[in-house]
Design an enzyme around this catalytic site. Structure first.
Site, PDB file in Angstrom:
ATOM      1  N   ASN A   1      -0.950 -15.502  -3.565  1.00  0.00           N
ATOM      2  CA  ASN A   1      -0.504 -15.950  -4.883  1.00  0.00           C
ATOM      3  C   ASN A   1      -0.417 -17.473  -4.933  1.00  0.00           C
ATOM      4  OD1 ASN A   1      -0.289 -13.272  -5.357  1.00  0.00           O
ATOM      5  ND2 ASN A   1       1.942 -13.171  -5.181  1.00  0.00           N
TER       6      ASN A   1
ATOM      7  N   HIS B   1      -4.574 -19.072  -0.629  1.00  0.00           N
ATOM      8  CA  HIS B   1      -5.463 -19.325  -1.770  1.00  0.00           C
ATOM      9  C   HIS B   1      -5.042 -20.575  -2.555  1.00  0.00           C
ATOM     10  CE1 HIS B   1      -7.024 -14.875  -1.964  1.00  0.00           C
ATOM     11  NE2 HIS B   1      -7.455 -15.544  -0.919  1.00  0.00           N
TER      12      HIS B   1
ATOM     13  N   ASN C   1       2.904  -0.828  -2.116  1.00  0.00           N
ATOM     14  CA  ASN C   1       2.086  -1.160  -3.288  1.00  0.00           C
ATOM     15  C   ASN C   1       2.334  -0.130  -4.384  1.00  0.00           C
ATOM     16  OD1 ASN C   1       0.124  -3.142  -4.182  1.00  0.00           O
ATOM     17  ND2 ASN C   1      -1.375  -1.489  -4.261  1.00  0.00           N
TER      18      ASN C   1
END
Ligand code: APR
Length: 229
Positions: free
Chosen positions: A89, A106, A198
């Site tokens: 994120n 990222h 998840n």
């Protein structure tokens, strides 16, 4: 001391109001991913790409960490645990939830990068293609975000931590984007136990030793409570 490497993805920030990537229509906030998340898209229309990330930065700033972010910070604060969060994120909700050991593989919305000299500096609230690099003065400013086709940051460090871990946990990621999607296999080959938390089974589900499915704001605090006894 239990060493835990935790990979997080868009799902952990979903309940803070930040949209995930892989909606069924293939669009991300009404844009094609190729237009706003590739170096080619940036060359094509830097104005659009900056506008897009300026809006993402504003949305991230307005969002608040949810119980999942906060629970991970509680785990890190426990003297019996050594926690490394590897996040895909680009928001700062882990940090604002209290986590300190966070690696943004990222990149981050809050960084600016000169694509001429590679100097990095804190991003202003609103960035534009005509901003000059404070180091080399080139008008070559981009968000410090890793786009498709680019190499994620600090991979050697991540693989090293993964191999040395006692547990690998994957939270809120669909398991579609490599190299992060391959961490479960890397952990498995190193003999490190693996757990998925998840909303739904991810693409890598069959490789995890254990999987629990539901919202992160419920599953993560529950799992942390178990760890802290
Ligand atoms: N709790 C837990 N999981 C959730 C929740 C929730 N409240 N809401 C959604 N999820 C799950 C979805 O079921 C999905 O499996 O989170 C996952 C989000 O997947 P993606 O949207 O694909 O996001 P992510 O895996 O982080 O994407 C990886 O792709 O576009 C690139 O660079 C970008 O970092 C991003 C990477």
């Amino acid at each position: 001391m239990a060493k835990i490497v935790i990979l997080t993805g868009a799902g952990i920030s979903a309940e803070s109001g930040i949209r995930t990537f892989r909606a069924s229509d293939g669009l991300w906030e009404e844009h094609r991913i190729e237009d706003v998340a590739t170096p080619e898209g940036f060359v094509q229309d830097p104005e659009l790409v900056h506008r897009f990330y300026n809006a993402r930065r504003a949305a991230a700033t307005a969002a608040q960490p949810n119980p999942a972010h906060i629970a991970l910070a509680e785990l890190e604060a426990d003297p019996g645990h050594e926690v490394l969060i590897v996040t895909q994120n680009v928001d700062d909700l882990h940090e604002r939830g209290g986590s300190q050991n966070v690696l943004h593989m990222h990149g981050t919305l809050f960084g600016a990068l000169c694509h001429s000299c590679e100097h990095r500096w804190p991003a202003p609230e609103v960035m534009s293609p005509t901003d000059s690099c404070p180091s080399c003065s080139a008008q070559a400013t981009r968000p410090d975000i890793v786009w498709f086709g680019e190499m994620p940051y600090r991979m050697e460090e991540i693989w090293h931590a993964l191999r040395a871990a006692d547990l690998f946990v994957s939270i809120g990621t669909s398991g579609n984007v490599y190299p992060a999607a391959g961490f479960v296999a890397d952990a498995m080959h190193a003999g490190v136990p693996t757990l998925e938390l998840n909303l739904e089974p991810s693409a890598g589900r069959s490789m995890f030793d254990e999987a629990r499915h539901g919202p992160a704001s419920v599953l993560v605090p529950q799992w942390v409570r178990e760890r802290l006894g």
